[in-house]
Design a protein around this motif. Structure first.
Motif, PDB file in Angstrom:
ATOM      1  N   THR A   9      -0.602  -5.950 -11.049  1.00 38.41           N
ATOM      2  CA  THR A   9      -1.751  -6.539 -10.371  1.00 38.41           C
ATOM      3  C   THR A   9      -2.483  -5.449  -9.591  1.00 38.41           C
ATOM      4  OG1 THR A   9      -0.548  -8.593 -10.171  1.00 38.41           O
ATOM      5  CG2 THR A   9      -2.458  -8.336  -8.733  1.00 38.41           C
ATOM      6  N   PRO A  10      -3.793  -5.320  -9.769  1.00 39.08           N
ATOM      7  CA  PRO A  10      -4.541  -4.305  -9.007  1.00 39.08           C
ATOM      8  C   PRO A  10      -4.396  -4.521  -7.497  1.00 39.08           C
ATOM      9  CG  PRO A  10      -5.884  -5.223 -10.779  1.00 39.08           C
ATOM     10  CD  PRO A  10      -4.658  -6.083 -10.683  1.00 39.08           C
ATOM     11  N   PHE A  11      -4.559  -3.445  -6.770  1.00 40.53           N
ATOM     12  CA  PHE A  11      -4.485  -3.586  -5.310  1.00 40.53           C
ATOM     13  C   PHE A  11      -5.418  -2.582  -4.654  1.00 40.53           C
ATOM     14  CE2 PHE A  11      -2.123   0.255  -4.385  1.00 40.53           C
ATOM     15  CZ  PHE A  11      -1.395   0.496  -5.533  1.00 40.53           C
ATOM     16  N   GLY A  12      -5.724  -2.831  -3.410  1.00 45.48           N
ATOM     17  CA  GLY A  12      -6.488  -1.891  -2.602  1.00 45.48           C
ATOM     18  C   GLY A  12      -5.752  -1.704  -1.288  1.00 45.48           C
ATOM     19  N   ILE A  13      -5.764  -0.504  -0.762  1.00 46.26           N
ATOM     20  CA  ILE A  13      -5.151  -0.303   0.554  1.00 46.26           C
ATOM     21  C   ILE A  13      -6.085   0.544   1.408  1.00 46.26           C
ATOM     22  CG2 ILE A  13      -2.796  -0.447  -0.358  1.00 46.26           C
ATOM     23  CD1 ILE A  13      -2.564   2.551   0.357  1.00 46.26           C
ATOM     24  N   GLY A  20      -5.687  10.073   8.531  1.00 45.76           N
ATOM     25  CA  GLY A  20      -4.787   9.994   7.383  1.00 45.76           C
ATOM     26  C   GLY A  20      -3.852   8.805   7.451  1.00 45.76           C
ATOM     27  N   ALA A  21      -3.942   7.991   8.487  1.00 43.57           N
ATOM     28  CA  ALA A  21      -3.021   6.847   8.598  1.00 43.57           C
ATOM     29  C   ALA A  21      -3.216   5.902   7.406  1.00 43.57           C
ATOM     30  CB  ALA A  21      -3.275   6.105   9.902  1.00 43.57           C
ATOM     31  N   MET A  22      -2.076   5.522   6.837  1.00 40.86           N
ATOM     32  CA  MET A  22      -2.064   4.591   5.689  1.00 40.86           C
ATOM     33  C   MET A  22      -1.148   3.442   6.118  1.00 40.86           C
ATOM     34  SD  MET A  22      -0.715   5.363   1.826  1.00 40.86           S
ATOM     35  CE  MET A  22      -1.515   6.857   1.360  1.00 40.86           C
ATOM     36  N   PRO A  23      -1.710   2.425   6.777  1.00 45.14           N
ATOM     37  CA  PRO A  23      -0.855   1.408   7.402  1.00 45.14           C
ATOM     38  C   PRO A  23       0.128   0.742   6.444  1.00 45.14           C
ATOM     39  CG  PRO A  23      -3.143   1.126   8.082  1.00 45.14           C
ATOM     40  CD  PRO A  23      -3.142   2.181   7.012  1.00 45.14           C
ATOM     41  N   GLU A  62       3.564   7.533   1.699  1.00 43.07           N
ATOM     42  CA  GLU A  62       3.368   7.081   0.315  1.00 43.07           C
ATOM     43  C   GLU A  62       3.412   5.565   0.252  1.00 43.07           C
ATOM     44  OE1 GLU A  62       5.719  10.588  -2.208  1.00 43.07           O
ATOM     45  OE2 GLU A  62       6.678   8.663  -1.846  1.00 43.07           O
ATOM     46  N   HIS A  63       2.628   5.042  -0.634  1.00 44.11           N
ATOM     47  CA  HIS A  63       2.710   3.618  -0.970  1.00 44.11           C
ATOM     48  C   HIS A  63       2.997   3.639  -2.463  1.00 44.11           C
ATOM     49  CE1 HIS A  63       0.814  -0.160  -2.375  1.00 44.11           C
ATOM     50  NE2 HIS A  63       1.393  -0.632  -1.306  1.00 44.11           N
ATOM     51  N   PRO A  64       4.287   3.646  -2.830  1.00 44.03           N
ATOM     52  CA  PRO A  64       4.648   4.053  -4.186  1.00 44.03           C
ATOM     53  C   PRO A  64       4.173   3.107  -5.282  1.00 44.03           C
ATOM     54  CG  PRO A  64       6.604   3.562  -2.872  1.00 44.03           C
ATOM     55  CD  PRO A  64       5.438   3.322  -1.994  1.00 44.03           C
TER      56      PRO A  64
END
Ligand code: PA5
Ligand code: NI
Length: 188
Positions: A9-13, A20-23, A62-64
């Protein structure tokens, strides 16, 4: 159309382009000065830094995605400013385990250099600052170096099955190092 890959399923973050924060990151890799033994020219200066405070050197968020062909791994690399002796803080550096895989680094913040080498001994360095994209071609080991006084933040993308090979760089090192001497960046 042939389809071997599983349908994801596609996703967006969200990524904060300033910090550079990637919650939504679920993997957080941290390296302190004590993880960097053997990498700097001045081993005594590194030991002094470790004894004084063992500062955080760099982190990766990372958001693997699945580590299989076809997917693209992406992460934020955040390298803090500082020196070990006169040598600028840097990442360990690595080849990819599948060495014929490239990587894109888009610099979001800070100032530095991407130093690169091939197994056959070629060397290159490209400046990094906000808005610079460095293309690391297949077969080039790569290490980022912070030459500024704020975090060097980059967004990295590479084939998800590429893998990290640290062992060869531990043995070979890079042919040149990056120093700050009287306020000047010196690569030698
Ligand atoms: O995949 C990359 O090249 C980066 O995300 C690096 O892993 C990151 O900058 C940390 O460097 P290293 O893996 O060399 O410790
Ligand atoms: Ni890489």
């Amino acid at each position: 159309m042939q389809q071997n890959a599983e349908i994801m399923t596609p996703f967006g973050i969200e990524i904060d382009l300033e910090t550079g924060a990637m919650p939504k990151a679920t993997n957080h890799i941290k390296r302190n000065a004590s993880d960097m033994r053997g990498y700097y020219q001045d081993a005594d200066a590194l030991e002094r830094l470790i004894a004084a405070a063992d500062p955080l050197h760099y982190e990766v968020f990372e958001h693997p995605v699945p580590e299989v062909p076809g997917h693209l791994m992406y992460c934020i690399s955040k390298l803090y400013p500082g020196t070990v002796g006169r040598e600028c803080f840097m990442t360990k550096g690595h080849y990819h385990t599948i060495s014929e895989t490239a990587e894109i680094y888009l610099c979001l913040r800070g100032e530095g250099q991407m130093v690169m080498k091939t197994a056959a001994g070629r060397f290159d360095a490209k400046p990094m600052r906000r808005g610079m994209m460095v293309y690391v071609p297949p077969l080039w080991a790569h290490r980022s170096v912070n030459t500024g006084n704020e975090p060097l933040v980059s967004f990295c993308v590479y084939p998800a099955d590429a893998g990290h090979n640290y062992g060869d760089i531990e043995v070979e090192g890079f042919p040149s190092r990056v120093f700050l001497i009287d306020g000047e960046v010196v690569i030698r």
